[in-house]
Scaffold this motif. Structure first.
Motif, PDB file in Angstrom:
ATOM      1  N   GLY A   1       0.829  -1.203   0.000  1.00 48.50           N
ATOM      2  CA  GLY A   1       0.000   0.000   0.000  1.00 48.50           C
ATOM      3  C   GLY A   1       0.856   1.242   0.000  1.00 48.50           C
ATOM      4  N   ILE A   2       1.589   1.472  -1.082  1.00 46.85           N
ATOM      5  CA  ILE A   2       2.523   2.591  -1.163  1.00 46.85           C
ATOM      6  C   ILE A   2       1.744   3.898  -1.260  1.00 46.85           C
ATOM      7  N   ASP A   3       2.069   4.846  -0.404  1.00 45.56           N
ATOM      8  CA  ASP A   3       1.323   6.112  -0.363  1.00 45.56           C
ATOM      9  C   ASP A   3       1.940   7.148  -1.299  1.00 45.56           C
ATOM     10  N   LEU A   4       2.046   6.772  -2.578  1.00 41.04           N
ATOM     11  CA  LEU A   4       2.513   7.671  -3.627  1.00 41.04           C
ATOM     12  C   LEU A   4       1.486   7.684  -4.752  1.00 41.04           C
ATOM     13  N   PRO A   5       1.388   8.804  -5.502  1.00 38.44           N
ATOM     14  CA  PRO A   5       0.389   8.887  -6.573  1.00 38.44           C
ATOM     15  C   PRO A   5       0.682   7.954  -7.747  1.00 38.44           C
ATOM     16  N   ASP A   6      -0.338   7.691  -8.518  1.00 44.57           N
ATOM     17  CA  ASP A   6      -0.195   6.933  -9.760  1.00 44.57           C
ATOM     18  C   ASP A   6       0.813   7.622 -10.681  1.00 44.57           C
ATOM     19  N   ALA A   7       1.577   6.816 -11.414  1.00 44.41           N
ATOM     20  CA  ALA A   7       2.464   7.311 -12.475  1.00 44.41           C
ATOM     21  C   ALA A   7       3.324   8.484 -12.018  1.00 44.41           C
TER      22      ALA A   7
ATOM     23  N   ASP B   1       9.868   7.707 -11.719  1.00 40.51           N
ATOM     24  CA  ASP B   1      10.657   7.307 -12.880  1.00 40.51           C
ATOM     25  C   ASP B   1      11.313   5.950 -12.685  1.00 40.51           C
ATOM     26  N   ALA B   2      11.666   5.618 -11.446  1.00 40.77           N
ATOM     27  CA  ALA B   2      12.390   4.379 -11.190  1.00 40.77           C
ATOM     28  C   ALA B   2      12.091   3.874  -9.790  1.00 40.77           C
ATOM     29  N   VAL B   3      11.930   2.563  -9.697  1.00 44.68           N
ATOM     30  CA  VAL B   3      11.780   1.866  -8.424  1.00 44.68           C
ATOM     31  C   VAL B   3      12.835   0.776  -8.379  1.00 44.68           C
ATOM     32  N   ILE B   4      13.464   0.603  -7.219  1.00 48.17           N
ATOM     33  CA  ILE B   4      14.457  -0.452  -7.068  1.00 48.17           C
ATOM     34  C   ILE B   4      14.111  -1.297  -5.844  1.00 48.17           C
ATOM     35  N   SER B   5      14.623  -2.530  -5.850  1.00 48.10           N
ATOM     36  CA  SER B   5      14.517  -3.382  -4.670  1.00 48.10           C
ATOM     37  C   SER B   5      15.662  -4.379  -4.684  1.00 48.10           C
ATOM     38  N   SER B   6      16.079  -4.801  -3.501  1.00 47.10           N
ATOM     39  CA  SER B   6      17.009  -5.927  -3.385  1.00 47.10           C
ATOM     40  C   SER B   6      16.740  -6.644  -2.078  1.00 47.10           C
ATOM     41  N   LEU B   7      16.608  -7.961  -2.167  1.00 44.81           N
ATOM     42  CA  LEU B   7      16.397  -8.822  -1.004  1.00 44.81           C
ATOM     43  C   LEU B   7      15.176  -8.370  -0.214  1.00 44.81           C
ATOM     44  N   VAL B   8      14.110  -8.030  -0.930  1.00 48.99           N
ATOM     45  CA  VAL B   8      12.902  -7.493  -0.300  1.00 48.99           C
ATOM     46  C   VAL B   8      11.664  -8.304  -0.662  1.00 48.99           C
ATOM     47  N   LEU B   9      11.493  -8.677  -1.926  1.00 46.80           N
ATOM     48  CA  LEU B   9      10.283  -9.377  -2.342  1.00 46.80           C
ATOM     49  C   LEU B   9      10.148 -10.740  -1.667  1.00 46.80           C
ATOM     50  N   CYS B  10      11.222 -11.225  -1.086  1.00 50.30           N
ATOM     51  CA  CYS B  10      11.176 -12.466  -0.308  1.00 50.30           C
ATOM     52  C   CYS B  10      10.483 -12.263   1.034  1.00 50.30           C
ATOM     53  N   THR B  11      10.418 -11.032   1.524  1.00 50.69           N
ATOM     54  CA  THR B  11       9.939 -10.780   2.882  1.00 50.69           C
ATOM     55  C   THR B  11       8.518 -10.230   2.937  1.00 50.69           C
ATOM     56  N   VAL B  12       8.021  -9.645   1.864  1.00 45.84           N
ATOM     57  CA  VAL B  12       6.706  -9.004   1.917  1.00 45.84           C
ATOM     58  C   VAL B  12       5.612 -10.056   2.015  1.00 45.84           C
ATOM     59  N   ASP B  13       4.466  -9.671   2.564  1.00 46.73           N
ATOM     60  CA  ASP B  13       3.357 -10.620   2.703  1.00 46.73           C
ATOM     61  C   ASP B  13       2.817 -11.075   1.359  1.00 46.73           C
TER      62      ASP B  13
ATOM     63  N   LEU C   1       4.200  -5.887  -6.517  1.00 47.67           N
ATOM     64  CA  LEU C   1       4.526  -5.632  -7.925  1.00 47.67           C
ATOM     65  C   LEU C   1       3.437  -4.801  -8.591  1.00 47.67           C
ATOM     66  N   ALA C   2       2.182  -5.033  -8.229  1.00 43.86           N
ATOM     67  CA  ALA C   2       1.088  -4.211  -8.771  1.00 43.86           C
ATOM     68  C   ALA C   2       1.228  -2.765  -8.319  1.00 43.86           C
ATOM     69  N   GLU C   3       1.628  -2.547  -7.071  1.00 42.29           N
ATOM     70  CA  GLU C   3       1.848  -1.192  -6.580  1.00 42.29           C
ATOM     71  C   GLU C   3       3.025  -0.529  -7.294  1.00 42.29           C
ATOM     72  N   ILE C   4       4.072  -1.288  -7.546  1.00 41.71           N
ATOM     73  CA  ILE C   4       5.219  -0.734  -8.271  1.00 41.71           C
ATOM     74  C   ILE C   4       4.785  -0.293  -9.670  1.00 41.71           C
ATOM     75  N   ARG C   5       4.026  -1.123 -10.353  1.00 42.59           N
ATOM     76  CA  ARG C   5       3.526  -0.739 -11.682  1.00 42.59           C
ATOM     77  C   ARG C   5       2.655   0.507 -11.602  1.00 42.59           C
ATOM     78  N   ARG C   6       1.835   0.585 -10.562  1.00 40.68           N
ATOM     79  CA  ARG C   6       0.927   1.728 -10.429  1.00 40.68           C
ATOM     80  C   ARG C   6       1.679   3.035 -10.276  1.00 40.68           C
ATOM     81  N   ILE C   7       2.735   3.056  -9.464  1.00 43.22           N
ATOM     82  CA  ILE C   7       3.423   4.321  -9.205  1.00 43.22           C
ATOM     83  C   ILE C   7       4.431   4.682 -10.293  1.00 43.22           C
TER      84      ILE C   7
END
Length: 221
Positions: A107-113, A116-128, A134-140
């Motif tokens: 539930g990222i509290d940033l507006p749509d679009a 310019d860039a989102v990064i992650s490392s050693l994180v997607l293993c830990t999220v619920d 990934l849907a939130e990343i695409r949205r922002i």
């Protein structure tokens, strides 16, 4: 007109654990150089040419600040409060303009679009819910924006690494605050609706055997 997300279901809030939270902050501060040494080539490729404004999912204690351009501004999505002090000090040393948002990545509290860039490392293993993240990343991300990642993933079936992942999954998840070594993140990223995905599987060689299978790459919104 941009809007801030209203998730279809309310994301589960992060519940900080005083013991594990402090341990993980200390662990990644102490072991960050060692972990980065193993991942440096793949991270250098995945994070090359980042713009001045970057959003990072799970910024932790600042392991990826070294890959940001000079004078960068980082919006850190980091719900673990025990990471914040070390992250702030690291950003100050690297002269990165830092904003910490203590929300979960579902539930990222940033507006749509708006990014310019989102990064992650050693994180997607830990999220619920990595698919929701990934849907939130695409949205922002703006159209054509990039999501660059370096993550550890499930090993091939019937290999010693896969056996160790299965054997150690529960204590590993308890110590590392929900981290799962058994997620097919490559499949999730490829099926997340990005316009294009390039990723590279690779392996590191460390005593942390369940951790040794990885992917790195970039997805374009």
């Amino acid at each position: 007109m941009t809007t801030t997300a209203t998730p279809s279901t309310t994301p589960k809030p992060f519940a900080p654990h005083p013991g594990r939270g402090r341990f993980n902050s200390l662990f990644f501060a102490g072991m960050g150089g060692y972990i980065n040494w193993h991942m440096r080539k793949q991270k250098s490729t995945a994070f090359a040419g980042l713009p001045a404004n970057v959003v990072e999912i799970g910024a932790g204690v600042g392991a990826n600040l070294r890959y940001l351009p000079a004078g960068a501004r980082l919006t850190a999505i980091e719900p673990n409060p025990y990471m914040h002090a070390r992250l702030t000090r690291a950003a100050r040393r690297r002269k990165v303009d830092l904003e910490i948002r203590g929300v979960v990545a579902e539930g990222i509290d940033l507006p749509d679009a708006s990014s310019d860039a989102v990064i992650s490392s050693l994180v997607l293993c830990t999220v619920d819910d990595p698919a929701a993240v990934l849907a939130e990343i695409r949205r922002i991300l703006r159209p054509g924006g990039r999501f660059s990642f370096a993550e550890h993933v499930v090993a091939r079936p019937r290999t010693p690494t896969r056996w160790s992942q299965r054997l150690l999954r529960r204590p590993w998840a308890w110590v590392f605050e929900g981290c799962s070594c058994e997620r097919d993140l490559a499949g999730l990223i490829r099926s997340a609706g990005f316009a294009g995905v390039e990723l590279r599987p690779y392996r590191i060689h460390s005593p942390f055997v369940p951790f040794n299978t990885h992917i790195a790459g970039t997805a374009i919104a």
